[in-house]
Design an enzyme around this catalytic site. Structure first.
Site, PDB file in Angstrom:
ATOM      1  N   GLU A 123      55.423  77.489  54.263  1.00 26.63           N
ATOM      2  CA  GLU A 123      54.842  76.173  53.959  1.00 26.63           C
ATOM      3  C   GLU A 123      55.267  75.774  52.552  1.00 26.63           C
ATOM      4  O   GLU A 123      55.678  76.631  51.760  1.00 26.63           O
ATOM      5  CB  GLU A 123      53.308  76.247  54.072  1.00 26.63           C
ATOM      6  CG  GLU A 123      52.887  76.584  55.494  1.00 26.63           C
ATOM      7  CD  GLU A 123      51.379  76.547  55.723  1.00 26.63           C
ATOM      8  OE1 GLU A 123      50.618  76.506  54.719  1.00 26.63           O
ATOM      9  OE2 GLU A 123      50.976  76.549  56.890  1.00 26.63           O
TER      10      GLU A 123
ATOM     11  N   SER B 103      56.204  83.396  50.350  1.00 22.26           N
ATOM     12  CA  SER B 103      55.971  84.844  50.244  1.00 22.26           C
ATOM     13  C   SER B 103      54.539  85.201  50.653  1.00 22.26           C
ATOM     14  O   SER B 103      54.311  86.195  51.337  1.00 22.26           O
ATOM     15  CB  SER B 103      56.225  85.307  48.807  1.00 22.26           C
ATOM     16  OG  SER B 103      57.553  85.027  48.433  1.00 22.26           O
TER      17      SER B 103
ATOM     18  N   TRP C 245      61.079  74.657  55.245  1.00 18.19           N
ATOM     19  CA  TRP C 245      62.268  75.508  55.361  1.00 18.19           C
ATOM     20  C   TRP C 245      62.527  75.964  56.793  1.00 18.19           C
ATOM     21  O   TRP C 245      62.998  77.082  56.993  1.00 18.19           O
ATOM     22  CB  TRP C 245      62.144  76.757  54.495  1.00 18.19           C
ATOM     23  CG  TRP C 245      61.733  76.529  53.090  1.00 18.19           C
ATOM     24  CD1 TRP C 245      60.548  76.872  52.531  1.00 18.19           C
ATOM     25  CD2 TRP C 245      62.506  75.919  52.051  1.00 18.19           C
ATOM     26  NE1 TRP C 245      60.528  76.506  51.213  1.00 18.19           N
ATOM     27  CE2 TRP C 245      61.725  75.920  50.896  1.00 18.19           C
ATOM     28  CE3 TRP C 245      63.794  75.363  52.017  1.00 18.19           C
ATOM     29  CZ2 TRP C 245      62.169  75.389  49.695  1.00 18.19           C
ATOM     30  CZ3 TRP C 245      64.239  74.837  50.830  1.00 18.19           C
ATOM     31  CH2 TRP C 245      63.433  74.851  49.681  1.00 18.19           C
ATOM     32  N   ILE C 246      62.214  75.136  57.766  1.00 21.83           N
ATOM     33  CA  ILE C 246      62.310  75.624  59.147  1.00 21.83           C
ATOM     34  C   ILE C 246      63.728  75.455  59.699  1.00 21.83           C
ATOM     35  O   ILE C 246      64.225  74.338  59.873  1.00 21.83           O
ATOM     36  CB  ILE C 246      61.264  74.917  60.053  1.00 21.83           C
ATOM     37  CG1 ILE C 246      59.862  75.086  59.462  1.00 21.83           C
ATOM     38  CG2 ILE C 246      61.354  75.450  61.476  1.00 21.83           C
ATOM     39  CD1 ILE C 246      59.450  76.521  59.138  1.00 21.83           C
TER      40      ILE C 246
ATOM     41  N   ARG D 221      99.389  88.459  46.554  1.00 24.51           N
ATOM     42  CA  ARG D 221      99.460  87.768  45.264  1.00 24.51           C
ATOM     43  C   ARG D 221     100.162  88.645  44.217  1.00 24.51           C
ATOM     44  O   ARG D 221      99.763  89.789  43.997  1.00 24.51           O
ATOM     45  CB  ARG D 221      98.041  87.444  44.787  1.00 24.51           C
ATOM     46  CG  ARG D 221      97.947  86.847  43.404  1.00 24.51           C
ATOM     47  CD  ARG D 221      98.428  85.431  43.377  1.00 24.51           C
ATOM     48  NE  ARG D 221      98.159  84.783  42.103  1.00 24.51           N
ATOM     49  CZ  ARG D 221      98.616  83.568  41.788  1.00 24.51           C
ATOM     50  NH1 ARG D 221      99.356  82.885  42.648  1.00 24.51           N
ATOM     51  NH2 ARG D 221      98.324  83.041  40.623  1.00 24.51           N
TER      52      ARG D 221
ATOM     53  N   GLN E  22      86.321  86.848  42.361  1.00 17.06           N
ATOM     54  CA  GLN E  22      87.041  87.366  41.193  1.00 17.06           C
ATOM     55  C   GLN E  22      88.451  87.832  41.559  1.00 17.06           C
ATOM     56  O   GLN E  22      89.410  87.575  40.831  1.00 17.06           O
ATOM     57  CB  GLN E  22      86.234  88.532  40.579  1.00 17.06           C
ATOM     58  CG  GLN E  22      86.693  88.950  39.201  1.00 17.06           C
ATOM     59  CD  GLN E  22      86.396  87.868  38.165  1.00 17.06           C
ATOM     60  OE1 GLN E  22      85.575  86.993  38.380  1.00 17.06           O
ATOM     61  NE2 GLN E  22      87.099  87.908  37.047  1.00 17.06           N
TER      62      GLN E  22
ATOM     63  N   GLY F 221      90.750  85.046  41.666  1.00 14.88           N
ATOM     64  CA  GLY F 221      90.917  84.275  40.432  1.00 14.88           C
ATOM     65  C   GLY F 221      90.524  82.815  40.653  1.00 14.88           C
ATOM     66  O   GLY F 221      89.557  82.526  41.357  1.00 14.88           O
TER      67      GLY F 221
ATOM     68  N   GLU G 181      63.475  85.389  55.267  1.00 18.93           N
ATOM     69  CA  GLU G 181      62.728  86.449  55.982  1.00 18.93           C
ATOM     70  C   GLU G 181      62.128  87.476  55.017  1.00 18.93           C
ATOM     71  O   GLU G 181      62.177  88.680  55.252  1.00 18.93           O
ATOM     72  CB  GLU G 181      63.606  87.078  57.056  1.00 18.93           C
ATOM     73  CG  GLU G 181      64.056  85.999  58.032  1.00 18.93           C
ATOM     74  CD  GLU G 181      64.433  86.473  59.411  1.00 18.93           C
ATOM     75  OE1 GLU G 181      64.122  87.613  59.760  1.00 18.93           O
ATOM     76  OE2 GLU G 181      65.031  85.670  60.135  1.00 18.93           O
TER      77      GLU G 181
ATOM     78  N   THR H 143      61.752  87.480  50.600  1.00 21.24           N
ATOM     79  CA  THR H 143      62.723  87.635  49.512  1.00 21.24           C
ATOM     80  C   THR H 143      62.921  89.130  49.236  1.00 21.24           C
ATOM     81  O   THR H 143      62.120  89.972  49.678  1.00 21.24           O
ATOM     82  CB  THR H 143      62.218  86.972  48.212  1.00 21.24           C
ATOM     83  OG1 THR H 143      61.052  87.695  47.777  1.00 21.24           O
ATOM     84  CG2 THR H 143      61.879  85.505  48.411  1.00 21.24           C
TER      85      THR H 143
END
Ligand SMILES: Cc1cc2nc3c(=O)[nH]c(=O)nc-3n(C[C@H](O)[C@H](O)[C@H](O)COP(=O)(O)OP(=O)(O)OC[C@H]3O[C@@H](n4cnc5c(N)ncnc54)[C@H](O)[C@@H]3O)c2cc1C
Length: 378
Positions: free
Chosen positions: A126, A131, A155-156, A266, A334, A337, A361, A363
């Site tokens: 809600e 949480s 958030w449904i 690369r 990373q 690059g 589901e 945190t």
């Protein structure tokens, strides 16, 4: 990568999943994500292949597969398109209340649910609390043969696209014992999905609020009796967390594979960057973390399949695998690059998508609470 699966059928299923992922998912993911279009048709294809009810018994219309197999299927889907894997995971979670606690009448819906003809949503969070779900405030009041539901869910996933909604709402006093679970159809008057959220990732399947404005849900759609809702919600999440862990493993594996492929091609300073130890050690650490996350996830799944308690192991798997996905997708950027920072390569999308897995589901702080409690309670 070598896998050990529990049956020949599971190997065939994984081959089929790879075929669907390559043919139906991978070519569409970037386009749907950039347009923010919900892939209902793709989910129908996934449902027709039997992947939307895999972990439920064949007698209910499911695939009768152990969780260990289902999670490896999810992993493959997540490596091609996280929003589809997450949708499969959320749908599987949404079928749990009826499958585990439904009345004979409610269970008649299972074949259509598990075939994916009906798409599900799970409405627990809600606006004022995700949480601390035991203190939810959406209320359902019995009036004659109906419950009248008033409140807002936040958030449904699948809001506005789902055909059925599990609504966790308050029918009694404060805290967990006052929570019940109702099953509502999408066309319930007063069930009002709002505009989708503008999310960092998962843009083809963003969540939305749902306002319940005096929505009438028939009393025979109460699942498991009044006051049982919180238990249903938590049990569903225990299994759902393994689904999120598997999604994280699939996403992270895709990032390792992509980064390694790029590093082999690369060139800098006259040789492939993969030949620099600074890069190859990074790739080695990424690959090792993904293998560890997969092992933890599957070992929790095997406990579940054996009918043993698995909730703490599921919390560990969700915590570890989603943190790995965040780290590994960051490292993949990373390795590429500057090219890792632009949308020409999928790693920037995977990096954005990984973040949500640490939040949904429960945190990762909540997972630590679950694990910590198991260690500190006598
Ligand atoms: C893309 C997406 C899809 C989602 N889909 C669904 C869905 O389908 N159904 C559904 O019901 N929900 C869904 N959610 C909601 C999700 O489960 C919640 O966002 C989550 O549980 C956190 O709740 P919150 O956002 O209210 O954060 P809060 O609960 O307000 O937490 C804020 C911060 O405080 C921390 N925190 C809170 N309590 C404690 C504590 N006791 N100790 C330490 N730290 C704490 C949290 O870890 C977090 O970092 C979705 C969310 C997203 C982003």
């Amino acid at each position: 990568m070598e896998r050990i699966l529990p049956s020949d059928e599971a190997y065939d299923l994984l081959d089929l999943t790879r075929e669907i992922a390559e043919r139906e998912l991978a070519p569409r993911a970037a386009d749907y994500e950039s347009r923010g279009e919900f892939p209902r048709q793709v989910l129908r294809t996934v449902g027709r292949a039997g992947l939307l009810g895999l972990a439920y018994p064949e007698s209910d219309g499911g695939g009768g597969q152990p969780y260990e197999t289902y999670l490896q299927v999810l992993e493959v889907l997540a490596g091609s398109w996280l929003a589809i894997a997450e949708a499969v995971s959320v749908h599987t979670l949404s079928c749990f209340p009826v499958a585990a606690y439904g009345s004979e009448r409610q269970r008649k819906l299972l074949p259509e649910m598990l075939a994916g003809d009906l798409l599900g949503a799970y409405c627990l969070s809600e606006p004022q609390g995700g949480s601390d779900a035991a203190h939810l405030v959406t209320r359902a009041v019995r009036e004659g043969d109906d419950y009248v539901v008033t409140g807002t869910k936040a958030w449904i996933t699948h809001a506005g696209h789902a055909d059925f909604y599990n609504i966790f709402c308050r029918t009694g006093g404060p805290g967990a014992p006052g929570v019940s679970c109702l099953l509502a159809d999408a066309d319930t008057p007063g069930l009002l999905p709002q505009k989708p959220e503008r999310t960092m990732g998962l843009r083809s399947g963003p969540p939305a609020q749902i306002v319940f404005d005096g929505a009438h849900v028939a009393a025979d759609r109460l699942i498991g009796g009044e006051g049982v809702g919180f238990r249903i919600a938590m049990q569903a999440l225990d299994a759902g967390r393994l689904g999120i862990a598997a999604c994280a493993v699939g996403l992270a594996q895709a990032a390792v594979d992509y980064a390694a492929g790029y590093a082999r091609e690369r060139e800098q300073f006259g040789r492939p960057i993969a030949e620099f130890q600074g890069v190859s050690f990074l790739l080695a650490d990424m690959a090792t973390q993904v293998s560890a996350a997969r092992a933890l996830t599957l070992s929790a799944a095997r406990l579940k399949d054996a009918g043993r308690p698995f909730s703490v192991e599921a919390a560990k798997a969700k915590l570890f695998a989603t943190d790995v996905a965040m780290r590994v997708t960051t490292d993949a950027v990373q390795v590429l690059g500057g090219y890792g920072y632009v949308a020409d390569h999928p790693v920037e999308r995977w990096f954005r998508e990984a973040k949500v897995l640490q939040i949904v589901e429960g945190t990762n702080q909540i997972q630590r609470i679950v694990i910590g409690r198991s260690l500190t309670r006598a």
